[in-house]
Design a protein around this motif. Structure first.
Motif, short mmCIF file in Angstrom:
data_model
loop_
_atom_site.label_atom_id
_atom_site.label_comp_id
_atom_site.label_asym_id
_atom_site.label_seq_id
_atom_site.Cartn_x
_atom_site.Cartn_y
_atom_site.Cartn_z
N ALA A 80 0.83 -1.21 0.00
CA ALA A 80 0.00 0.00 0.00
C ALA A 80 0.86 1.26 0.00
N PRO A 81 0.38 2.34 -0.62
CA PRO A 81 1.12 3.61 -0.59
C PRO A 81 1.30 4.10 0.85
N ALA A 82 2.26 4.98 1.04
CA ALA A 82 2.61 5.45 2.38
C ALA A 82 1.41 6.04 3.12
N GLU A 83 0.58 6.83 2.44
CA GLU A 83 -0.54 7.47 3.13
C GLU A 83 -1.56 6.46 3.63
N VAL A 84 -1.67 5.31 2.95
CA VAL A 84 -2.58 4.26 3.39
C VAL A 84 -1.99 3.53 4.60
N GLN A 85 -0.70 3.22 4.53
CA GLN A 85 -0.05 2.57 5.67
C GLN A 85 -0.10 3.45 6.91
N GLU A 86 0.04 4.75 6.73
CA GLU A 86 0.01 5.66 7.86
C GLU A 86 -1.37 5.72 8.51
N ALA A 87 -2.43 5.44 7.74
CA ALA A 87 -3.79 5.47 8.28
C ALA A 87 -4.13 4.20 9.05
N ALA A 88 -3.32 3.16 8.88
CA ALA A 88 -3.62 1.85 9.48
C ALA A 88 -2.93 1.67 10.83
N ASP A 89 -3.42 0.69 11.58
CA ASP A 89 -2.80 0.32 12.85
C ASP A 89 -1.60 -0.58 12.64
N GLU A 90 -1.63 -1.33 11.55
CA GLU A 90 -0.51 -2.21 11.25
C GLU A 90 -0.47 -2.50 9.76
N VAL A 91 0.65 -3.09 9.34
CA VAL A 91 0.84 -3.44 7.93
C VAL A 91 1.12 -4.94 7.87
N ALA A 92 0.24 -5.66 7.18
CA ALA A 92 0.37 -7.12 7.11
C ALA A 92 -0.62 -7.66 6.10
N ARG A 93 -0.44 -8.92 5.72
CA ARG A 93 -1.41 -9.61 4.86
C ARG A 93 -2.54 -10.19 5.72
N ILE A 94 -3.66 -10.49 5.07
CA ILE A 94 -4.85 -10.98 5.77
C ILE A 94 -4.57 -12.22 6.61
N PRO A 95 -3.96 -13.28 6.07
CA PRO A 95 -3.78 -14.49 6.89
C PRO A 95 -2.90 -14.27 8.11
N GLU A 96 -1.91 -13.40 8.01
CA GLU A 96 -1.04 -13.13 9.15
C GLU A 96 -1.83 -12.56 10.32
N VAL A 97 -2.76 -11.66 10.03
CA VAL A 97 -3.55 -11.03 11.08
C VAL A 97 -4.59 -11.98 11.64
N LEU A 98 -5.30 -12.68 10.76
CA LEU A 98 -6.37 -13.56 11.23
C LEU A 98 -5.82 -14.71 12.06
N GLU A 99 -4.70 -15.25 11.68
CA GLU A 99 -4.11 -16.34 12.45
C GLU A 99 -3.76 -15.87 13.86
#
Length: 257
Positions: free
Chosen positions: A235-254
């Motif tokens: 994701a572009p920097a401004e999107v990453q900055e809006a998020a709580d974390e940066v990761a793919r879906i399976p990493e977070v759900l697991e």
């Protein structure tokens, strides 16, 4: 847990397939009682190939929040269109700032399976950024007479980011919400204040119950609103900055299950 995911670049890979590890993690989450919601810039008519890959038929926030679509029953549960007067003002202001802009509109219809010519209408000089079979075609005056869920502003000589920067202070927020989901000279304009986040509010969700995934500027409001907002690694920097974390879906759900 309510799992809300963008589609292109987030749920889907570059081949428009749900990766095996993502699908496995979603199935595990659903079996544990979680709910899946899609939140996309796509209109309902453009979701069949995505839905066929999923184990459930989820509620879909479409057109960046302008449509709430019940995919199980092919039903538009809520529609927030742009009115014709606002569209004419937006197009006039956009063309004054960026000469050569061409336009198209997305309309809700009453089914995802209405003829494409009724749901996606372009002007004769408009160059779509995706493959389309049979769009409707109308001149500038006629295309702006009917309310639309999304107004598309196209310029082949600029990136979407460049267009957005030029128009940021030219089109007031009370006329329309401007964003983009591809950086190919295409801006997407919705009803004022309507975003993927307002779609989640329409559905009655509480932020603390939602984990949201996205990768483009049209996901920013959703990522900020959600209790857990996750941006994709690309994701572009401004999107990453809006998020709580940066990761793919399976990493977070697991981790959350």
């Amino acid at each position: 847990m309510i799992i809300v995911t963008d589609v292109d670049g987030t749920l889907l890979d570059d081949s428009e397939r749900v990766p095996a590890d993502t699908l496995a993690s979603l199935k595990k989450a659903l079996a544990a009682g979680s709910r899946l919601v899609l939140a996309t810039g796509r209109p309902p008519r453009w979701l069949s190939d995505v839905l066929s890959q999923l184990p459930v038929k989820p509620t879909c926030i479409c057109a960046n929040g302008a449509i709430i679509y019940d995919s199980e029953h092919d039903r538009m549960d809520a529609v927030h269109p742009l009115d014709p007067k606002a569209m004419r003002s937006i197009v006039r202001a956009a063309r004054e700032a960026i000469p050569g802009i061409t336009i198209a509109v997305e309309r809700a219809g009453n089914s995802a399976f209405n003829p494409e010519s009724e749901l996606f209408v372009v002007t004769p000089d408009y160059a779509p950024t995706w493959d389309t079979d049979a769009p409707g075609m109308e001149d500038d005056d006629k295309i702006l007479r009917i309310p639309a869920t999304k107004l598309l502003l196209r310029h082949e000589g600029m990136s979407s980011a460049q267009m957005a920067k030029v128009l940021a202070d030219r089109i007031p927020n009370d006329l329309g919400y401007i964003t983009y989901s591809v950086d190919e000279g295409l801006l997407e304009v919705s009803h004022p204040g309507i975003t993927k986040a307002t779609g989640l509010v329409d559905l009655g969700f509480a932020p603390e119950d939602v984990v949201a995934f996205g990768d483009m500027p049209n996901d920013i409001e959703m990522l900020r609103w959600a209790g857990t907002g996750v941006a994709m690694p690309h994701a572009p920097a401004e999107v990453q900055e809006a998020a709580d974390e940066v990761a793919r879906i399976p990493e977070v759900l697991e981790r959350l299950l």
